[in-house]
Write an enzyme that holds these catalytic residues in place. Structure first.
Site, PDB file in Angstrom:
ATOM      1  N   ARG A  20     -15.232  -2.612  -4.486  1.00  0.00           N
ATOM      2  CA  ARG A  20     -15.142  -2.585  -5.958  1.00  0.00           C
ATOM      3  C   ARG A  20     -15.231  -3.965  -6.596  1.00  0.00           C
ATOM      4  O   ARG A  20     -15.358  -4.055  -7.816  1.00  0.00           O
ATOM      5  CB  ARG A  20     -13.854  -1.858  -6.397  1.00  0.00           C
ATOM      6  CG  ARG A  20     -13.969  -0.364  -6.201  1.00  0.00           C
ATOM      7  CD  ARG A  20     -12.759   0.391  -6.751  1.00  0.00           C
ATOM      8  NE  ARG A  20     -12.955   1.815  -6.515  1.00  0.00           N
ATOM      9  CZ  ARG A  20     -11.969   2.711  -6.469  1.00  0.00           C
ATOM     10  NH1 ARG A  20     -10.716   2.325  -6.650  1.00  0.00           N
ATOM     11  NH2 ARG A  20     -12.240   3.990  -6.261  1.00  0.00           N
ATOM     12  N   ASP A  70      -6.198   0.828  -9.026  1.00  0.00           N
ATOM     13  CA  ASP A  70      -7.327   1.739  -9.296  1.00  0.00           C
ATOM     14  C   ASP A  70      -7.941   1.514 -10.681  1.00  0.00           C
ATOM     15  O   ASP A  70      -9.000   2.076 -10.988  1.00  0.00           O
ATOM     16  CB  ASP A  70      -6.867   3.196  -9.173  1.00  0.00           C
ATOM     17  CG  ASP A  70      -6.511   3.554  -7.737  1.00  0.00           C
ATOM     18  OD1 ASP A  70      -6.933   2.835  -6.814  1.00  0.00           O
ATOM     19  OD2 ASP A  70      -5.788   4.556  -7.539  1.00  0.00           O
ATOM     20  N   SER A  96       0.839  -1.197   0.000  1.00  0.00           N
ATOM     21  CA  SER A  96       0.000   0.000   0.000  1.00  0.00           C
ATOM     22  C   SER A  96       0.872   1.244   0.000  1.00  0.00           C
ATOM     23  O   SER A  96       1.660   1.463   0.928  1.00  0.00           O
ATOM     24  CB  SER A  96      -0.909   0.023   1.232  1.00  0.00           C
ATOM     25  OG  SER A  96      -1.386   1.337   1.445  1.00  0.00           O
TER      26      SER A  96
HETATM   27  O1  LIG Z   1      -0.878   6.606  -2.431  1.00  0.00           O
HETATM   28  C1  LIG Z   1      -1.715   6.911  -3.297  1.00  0.00           C
HETATM   29  O2  LIG Z   1      -1.713   8.019  -3.889  1.00  0.00           O
HETATM   30  C2  LIG Z   1      -2.739   5.898  -3.634  1.00  0.00           C
HETATM   31  C3  LIG Z   1      -2.565   4.594  -3.254  1.00  0.00           C
HETATM   32  C4  LIG Z   1      -3.507   3.516  -3.554  1.00  0.00           C
HETATM   33  O3  LIG Z   1      -4.120   3.121  -2.349  1.00  0.00           O
HETATM   34  P1  LIG Z   1      -3.482   2.006  -1.357  1.00  0.00           P
HETATM   35  O4  LIG Z   1      -2.224   2.536  -0.829  1.00  0.00           O
HETATM   36  O5  LIG Z   1      -4.510   1.831  -0.270  1.00  0.00           O
HETATM   37  O6  LIG Z   1      -3.323   0.771  -2.178  1.00  0.00           O
HETATM   38  C5  LIG Z   1      -4.572   3.944  -4.546  1.00  0.00           C
HETATM   39  O7  LIG Z   1      -5.650   3.050  -4.528  1.00  0.00           O
HETATM   40  C6  LIG Z   1      -5.056   5.353  -4.311  1.00  0.00           C
HETATM   41  O8  LIG Z   1      -5.981   5.731  -5.290  1.00  0.00           O
HETATM   42  C7  LIG Z   1      -3.926   6.343  -4.381  1.00  0.00           C
HETATM   43  C1  LIG Z   2      -8.839   4.503  -4.016  1.00  0.00           C
HETATM   44  C2  LIG Z   2      -8.762   5.736  -4.511  1.00  0.00           C
HETATM   45  O1  LIG Z   2      -8.385   6.864  -3.798  1.00  0.00           O
HETATM   46  P1  LIG Z   2      -8.241   7.099  -2.229  1.00  0.00           P
HETATM   47  O2  LIG Z   2      -7.768   5.806  -1.594  1.00  0.00           O
HETATM   48  O3  LIG Z   2      -7.269   8.209  -2.093  1.00  0.00           O
HETATM   49  O4  LIG Z   2      -9.602   7.496  -1.721  1.00  0.00           O
HETATM   50  C3  LIG Z   2      -9.029   5.986  -5.946  1.00  0.00           C
HETATM   51  O5  LIG Z   2      -8.835   7.130  -6.379  1.00  0.00           O
HETATM   52  O6  LIG Z   2      -9.446   5.055  -6.684  1.00  0.00           O
END
Ligand SMILES: O=C(O)C1=C[C@@H](OP(=O)(O)O)[C@@H](O)[C@H](O)C1
Ligand SMILES: C=C(OP(=O)(O)O)C(=O)O
EC number: 2.5.1.19
Length: 433
Positions: free
Chosen positions: A348, A317, A166
């Protein structure tokens, strides 16, 4: 807002995709924590990033917009106690990275968010940040917002292996580790997006990254940050909708320039190519330490594929829109090992399957993923609820463009979370055949 889409469309256009959401969030955060004035060109003015701006203004950062640039006067990691609750809106990135940053500040702050964000798990950051010495209180429900945080100067360094990849958890720990009393080590497998590491290195932080025994390893030493000049590239997660639109509509071609092509983000291109997509990458360059380039996608005959579990963080995403491509492909697509999808803006796995089924697709729920038996012949216009999830609203809208008849997407206003002019671009550039 309900959006009606007349199907059987085609697109032949150069499309301007909005700036990258992950980099936009981080540019405000690093700018606020640095010494000096950060200038951000091509910032993403979408709801999630505006939540980040609002939180940092409440924490004393001076942020203003001048000639289309965002100017941030940094506080050198010395933020002010907020007088109000920090409202993170719908944004998981704002919340989790902020929890890491506030772990370094000696005042108390309360973070909250909308009904979707209030359901998302936060112990994944509060547990390791607690080990470093920060204090957290869940004000209503264990693991969830609203949360009260009280940070500490001189946090203990951490040696931590992420249980699930993550970028948000990793980034929260890095922001805290920059003010810890010694070297921290953070490991993950597989590697998630590394914008925090790249941007902090350019801001002068003492961060080293490498691969060790298969794990991606980050070593963070206590550091100060210097202001940056950042130009944000286009977001591949937003580009993915228009790439798939070109692939599944007849006689179509889409060109996207200045798009981020960081290898931790390009899983969608690799998997679509594996499915037979005609996608070409041109003009590859490095800008602010990030790879960027032009993507050209054309109408293609797609076949099903099985997504490698190591690719999941690289497409996390993009899975709803990948599932749309899979519905048009011949044969079976399996996307497994994606339990993280259950804790996004919606579950999702469930919302993607419901969306596909409402268009007539054959698809099945797996414990941690989805299976799609693609066949263009099954697909017809439908009525789809986005469940207020921007990625579901956009994926459904793209599918609607490629089938016969009129479809309706309900609760479609949520596209403003990451892509406010999505419908203007989609309906402006694509035409009925
Ligand atoms: O660090 C980021 O900018 C993000 C990390 C991802 O989440 P996770 O870290 O929970 O996988 C992604 O799903 C999110 O849209 C943006
Ligand atoms: C998971 C997403 O964003 P966040 O976790 O920042 O809400 C996304 O943009 O699909």
């Amino acid at each position: 807002m309900n959006v009606k889409i007349e199907g059987r469309r085609k697109i032949r256009a150069k499309v301007t995709i909005p700036p990258d959401k992950s980099i936009s969030h981080r540019s405000i955060m690093i700018g606020s924590l640095a010494r000096g004035t950060t200038e951000i060109e091509n910032f993403l003015f979408a709801e999630d990033c505006l939540s980040t701006i609002n939180c940092f203004k409440k924490l004393g950062a001076e942020i203003e917009i001048k000639n289309d640039k965002v100017i941030v006067k940094g506080k050198n990691y010395s933020l002010s106690a907020p007088q109000q609750v920090l409202d993170c809106g719908n944004s998981g990135t704002t919340t989790r990275l902020l929890l890491g940053i506030l772990s370094t500040q000696e005042f108390e702050a309360v973070l909250d968010g909308d009904s979707s964000l209030r359901k998302r798990p936060m112990k994944r950051v509060t547990q390791p940040l607690g080990q470093m010495g920060a204090c957290f209180e869940f004000l209503e429900k264990e693991d969830c917002l609203p949360i009260k945080v009280k940070g500490k100067k001189n946090l203990k360094p951490i040696d931590y292996t992420l249980p699930v990849s993550s970028a948000q958890v990793k980034s929260a720990l890095i922001f805290a580790a920059l003010k810890a009393e010694g070297k921290s080590v953070i490991k993950e497998l597989p590697m998630s997006r590394d914008h925090t590491e790249l941007m902090l290195k350019s801001a002068g932080a003492d961060i080293a990254t490498c691969f060790e025994n298969g794990f991606y390893k980050i070593e963070v030493m206590p550091s100060n940050l210097e202001a940056l000049k950042i130009k944000v590239p286009s977001d591949i997660s937003s580009a993915a909708f228009f790439i798939v639109l070109a692939l599944i509509c007849e006689d179509s071609e889409v060109i996207i320039e200045n798009c981020i092509l960081n290898p931790t983000r390009t899983g969608i291109i690799d998997i679509l190519k594996q499915m037979g997509a005609d996608i070409k990458i041109k003009n590859v360059q490095i800008q602010n330490g990030e790879t960027i380039g032009t993507i050209v996608a054309k109408t293609s005959s797609l076949r099903g594929a099985t997504v490698d579990k190591n690719d999941i963080p690289r497409i996390i995403d993009e899975i709803p829109i990948l599932a749309v491509a899979a519905a048009f492909a011949d044969g079976k697509t399996i996307i497994d090992n994606a339990s993280e999808l259950r804790v996004k803006e919606s579950d999702r796995i469930k919302t993607t399957l419901e969306m596909l089924k409402n268009f007539g697709a054959e698809c099945y729920e797996l414990e941690n993923g989805l299976e799609i038996v693609g066949s263009r012949d099954n697909l017809k216009a439908g009525v789809v609820n986005s469940y207020n999830d921007h990625r579901i609203a956009m994926a459904a809208s793209i599918l609607a463009c490629a089938v016969d008849g009129e479809s309706t997407i309900t609760n479609a206003e949520c596209v403003s979370i990451s892509f406010p002019n999505f419908y203007k671009i989609l309906l402006g550039h694509s035409k009925k055949v």
